[in-house]
Design a protein around this motif. Structure first.
Motif, PDB file in Angstrom:
ATOM      1  N   UNK A 297       0.812  -1.221   0.000  1.00  0.00           N
ATOM      2  CA  UNK A 297       0.000   0.000   0.000  1.00  0.00           C
ATOM      3  C   UNK A 297       0.845   1.269   0.000  1.00  0.00           C
ATOM      4  N   UNK A 298       2.130   1.112  -0.276  1.00  0.00           N
ATOM      5  CA  UNK A 298       3.009   2.260  -0.351  1.00  0.00           C
ATOM      6  C   UNK A 298       3.028   3.066   0.953  1.00  0.00           C
ATOM      7  N   UNK A 299       3.037   2.348   2.084  1.00  0.00           N
ATOM      8  CA  UNK A 299       3.042   3.025   3.388  1.00  0.00           C
ATOM      9  C   UNK A 299       4.305   2.700   4.177  1.00  0.00           C
ATOM     10  N   UNK A 300       5.421   2.595   3.462  1.00  0.00           N
ATOM     11  CA  UNK A 300       6.659   2.204   4.154  1.00  0.00           C
ATOM     12  C   UNK A 300       7.179   3.293   5.095  1.00  0.00           C
ATOM     13  N   UNK A 301       6.777   4.547   4.830  1.00  0.00           N
ATOM     14  CA  UNK A 301       7.188   5.633   5.738  1.00  0.00           C
ATOM     15  C   UNK A 301       6.596   5.409   7.127  1.00  0.00           C
ATOM     16  N   UNK A 302       5.343   4.986   7.132  1.00  0.00           N
ATOM     17  CA  UNK A 302       4.674   4.686   8.412  1.00  0.00           C
ATOM     18  C   UNK A 302       5.383   3.544   9.125  1.00  0.00           C
ATOM     19  N   UNK A 303       5.731   2.556   8.320  1.00  0.00           N
ATOM     20  CA  UNK A 303       6.423   1.393   8.866  1.00  0.00           C
ATOM     21  C   UNK A 303       7.753   1.819   9.499  1.00  0.00           C
ATOM     22  N   UNK A 304       8.438   2.735   8.816  1.00  0.00           N
ATOM     23  CA  UNK A 304       9.728   3.221   9.322  1.00  0.00           C
ATOM     24  C   UNK A 304       9.568   3.948  10.658  1.00  0.00           C
ATOM     25  N   UNK A 305       8.386   4.526  10.880  1.00  0.00           N
ATOM     26  CA  UNK A 305       8.165   5.179  12.172  1.00  0.00           C
ATOM     27  C   UNK A 305       7.842   4.158  13.254  1.00  0.00           C
ATOM     28  N   UNK A 306       7.118   3.130  12.857  1.00  0.00           N
ATOM     29  CA  UNK A 306       6.721   2.105  13.838  1.00  0.00           C
ATOM     30  C   UNK A 306       7.886   1.183  14.204  1.00  0.00           C
ATOM     31  N   UNK A 307       8.619   0.745  13.199  1.00  0.00           N
ATOM     32  CA  UNK A 307       9.756  -0.163  13.447  1.00  0.00           C
ATOM     33  C   UNK A 307      11.019   0.374  12.754  1.00  0.00           C
ATOM     34  N   UNK A 308      11.590   1.461  13.351  1.00  0.00           N
ATOM     35  CA  UNK A 308      12.746   2.089  12.703  1.00  0.00           C
ATOM     36  C   UNK A 308      13.953   1.151  12.613  1.00  0.00           C
ATOM     37  N   UNK A 309      14.577   1.192  11.456  1.00  0.00           N
ATOM     38  CA  UNK A 309      15.748   0.360  11.175  1.00  0.00           C
ATOM     39  C   UNK A 309      16.787   0.389  12.300  1.00  0.00           C
ATOM     40  N   UNK A 310      17.157   1.601  12.733  1.00  0.00           N
ATOM     41  CA  UNK A 310      18.254   1.697  13.705  1.00  0.00           C
ATOM     42  C   UNK A 310      17.889   1.057  15.032  1.00  0.00           C
ATOM     43  N   UNK A 311      16.618   1.220  15.415  1.00  0.00           N
ATOM     44  CA  UNK A 311      16.201   0.669  16.711  1.00  0.00           C
ATOM     45  C   UNK A 311      16.299  -0.865  16.680  1.00  0.00           C
ATOM     46  N   UNK A 312      15.784  -1.440  15.608  1.00  0.00           N
ATOM     47  CA  UNK A 312      15.759  -2.898  15.507  1.00  0.00           C
ATOM     48  C   UNK A 312      17.172  -3.462  15.344  1.00  0.00           C
ATOM     49  N   UNK A 313      17.939  -2.846  14.435  1.00  0.00           N
ATOM     50  CA  UNK A 313      19.281  -3.364  14.159  1.00  0.00           C
ATOM     51  C   UNK A 313      20.227  -3.180  15.357  1.00  0.00           C
ATOM     52  N   UNK A 314      20.209  -1.983  15.950  1.00  0.00           N
ATOM     53  CA  UNK A 314      21.129  -1.746  17.061  1.00  0.00           C
ATOM     54  C   UNK A 314      20.692  -2.537  18.298  1.00  0.00           C
ATOM     55  N   UNK A 315      19.382  -2.749  18.434  1.00  0.00           N
ATOM     56  CA  UNK A 315      18.882  -3.609  19.512  1.00  0.00           C
ATOM     57  C   UNK A 315      19.416  -5.023  19.333  1.00  0.00           C
ATOM     58  N   UNK A 316      19.383  -5.495  18.107  1.00  0.00           N
ATOM     59  CA  UNK A 316      19.899  -6.835  17.806  1.00  0.00           C
ATOM     60  C   UNK A 316      21.404  -6.915  18.104  1.00  0.00           C
ATOM     61  N   UNK A 317      22.112  -5.841  17.770  1.00  0.00           N
ATOM     62  CA  UNK A 317      23.559  -5.780  18.026  1.00  0.00           C
ATOM     63  C   UNK A 317      23.845  -5.865  19.527  1.00  0.00           C
ATOM     64  N   UNK A 318      23.131  -5.042  20.308  1.00  0.00           N
ATOM     65  CA  UNK A 318      23.363  -5.023  21.752  1.00  0.00           C
ATOM     66  C   UNK A 318      23.030  -6.389  22.362  1.00  0.00           C
ATOM     67  N   UNK A 319      21.929  -6.950  21.935  1.00  0.00           N
ATOM     68  CA  UNK A 319      21.438  -8.196  22.515  1.00  0.00           C
ATOM     69  C   UNK A 319      22.300  -9.415  22.125  1.00  0.00           C
ATOM     70  N   UNK A 320      22.694  -9.470  20.865  1.00  0.00           N
ATOM     71  CA  UNK A 320      23.317 -10.711  20.378  1.00  0.00           C
ATOM     72  C   UNK A 320      24.814 -10.652  20.124  1.00  0.00           C
TER      73      UNK A 320
END
Ligand code: GDP
Length: 396
Positions: free
Chosen positions: A232-255
């Motif tokens: 639906x071309x709503x990737x901007x919304x997705x980026x606000x809900x699950x921002x790349x840096x939060x998910x990736x850096x969270x994974x880095x810290x955790x694993x």
């Protein structure tokens, strides 16, 4: 205090807490999205403005590489990332994306403890994925997996959700097969990446979103939702809900391991000296008060500062004005200044303790691969860095 001053004081505080440091590299086959990912991580962590990310390639500042459009020099950037109520210092070492520069990748791997392996969802695991993963594992660097360009599977290839899943499973199992065949024996099982525990993330570096199982549980966003947002071309919304840096850096810290954790198993592999000696113990314990032990992984010429040597401090503390001994060339040199990275900038800090990536200015004759120690406490050199440029194991 200005934002900048606050950030500097935060970095100076965190560099003394090795449990809160992650030294990482991003490794990928060319064009799989390493540069886009690095830029968006930096922007997300507030180290560069969001508008600039993507347009201005901070990691690609070498003119030569701009002309060729590929990354040649390994560069450093650091970020402060909050996770579960604590702040972490994440030092990201850029690694070249071209197989001819395998030597640089190996050097960068010596400085880090963990690696984010980026695999493009469209192309899948490629020969250089294998090469860079091999380099990481050989250095006892732990991997996590980011499957990138998921948006393209949905919007360009128009795959059905089941087909998406099949692709993911294939990539994950190929990566795990490589880990199994190339990781040191004690880590073959332990370092397998798993969707369930969040050591695999999926997303779009370009559209700035990512997801893994822990984040799905936290946000309630499912793969089905991701599919809809993309369609639906709503990737901007997705980026606000699950921002790349939060998910990736969270994974880095955790694993990915902290220097204090990883040095216990890496030091015996990369350094053949006596582990019972003062310097051996200081390295095993990431002790800032022990004898100095630094491995230089990169030297470049800076327009203003002259020669800047970047290295990993495994033991002791390096200080401005120190006289140091270069083990390989049997010479002494004097450190003009030392610093760490803040975003893509270097900041002088006068001292940098064990567990960190240091930028040393003014030390003459230092070359990549050199071991640095105190003049009055000479230590054995670190293992030399082996250049790996050919894939050895073939991906099935
Ligand atoms: P590198 O060679 O691994 O550093 O790759 P780049 O970051 O330069 O990306 C290669 C190309 O893929 C560029 O044109 C990017 O804009 C594009 N790209 C990167 N990530 C994504 C993504 O998640 N989705 C899409 N559609 N394009 C992407």
């Amino acid at each position: 205090m200005s934002r900048r001053a606050k950030m500097i004081s935060k970095i100076k505080e965190l560099m003394y807490k090795p449990d809160y440091i992650r030294n990482i590299g991003i490794v990928a086959h060319i064009d799989h999205g390493k540069t886009t990912l690095s830029d968006n991580l930096l922007a997300g962590a507030g180290m560069i403005s969001a508008e600039l990310a993507g347009d201005q390639l901070f990691l690609d500042f070498d003119e030569q590489e701009q002309a060729r459009g590929i990354t040649i020099d390994a560069a450093n950037v650091s970020m402060v990332h909050p996770y579960n109520g604590k702040e972490y210092l994440i030092n990201l070492i850029d690694t070249p994306g071209h197989v001819d520069f395998g030597g640089d990748v190996t050097r960068a791997m010596r400085a880090v403890d963990g690696a984010v392996v980026v695999v493009c969802a469209v192309e899948g695991v490629m020969p250089q994925t294998e090469t860079v993963l091999r380099q990481a594992l050989k250095e006892h660097v732990k991997p996590v997996l980011f499957i990138n360009k998921v948006d393209r599977l949905i919007n360009e290839l128009k795959l059905k959700p089941e087909e998406l899943q099949e692709r993911f499973i294939k990539i994950i199992s190929q990566v795990n097969k490589l880990i199994k065949s190339m990781a040191p024996k004690e880590f073959k099982e332990k370092w397998q990446v798993r969707v369930e525990d969040g050591s695999v993330a999926f997303g779009s570096a370009y559209y700035n979103w990512a997801i893994n199982v822990p984040i799905m549980q936290e946000t309630g966003i499912t793969f089905k939702d991701i599919y809809q947002y993309c369609k639906e071309d709503r990737q901007k919304e997705l980026a606000q809900k699950v921002p790349l840096h939060k998910v990736l850096l969270g994974m880095v810290v955790e694993h990915l391991p902290s220097p204090s954790e990883s040095q216990t198993y890496r030091v015996p592999v990369i350094w053949q000296g006596d582990l019972e000696s003062g310097e051996g113990q200081a390295m095993l314990k990431t002790d800032p008060n022990g004898p100095l032990a630094v491995m230089i992984t990169d030297v470049r010429i800076d327009k203003h500062a002259g020669e800047v040597a970047t290295g990993r401090i495994f033991g002791g503390t390096i200080k401005k004005g120190d006289e140091i001994f270069l083990v390989g060339s049997h010479t002494t040199s004097r450190v003009q200044q030392v610093g760490v990275y803040m975003g893509p900038e270097r900041i002088n800090t006068d001292v940098v303790p064990a567990g960190n990536i240091v930028a040393i200015t003014g030390a003459k004759n230092v070359v990549a691969g050199e071991t640095i120690c105190d003049t009055e406490r000479k230590i054995e050199a670190f293992e030399s860095l082996e250049h790996i440029s050919e894939p050895v194991v073939t991906v099935a």
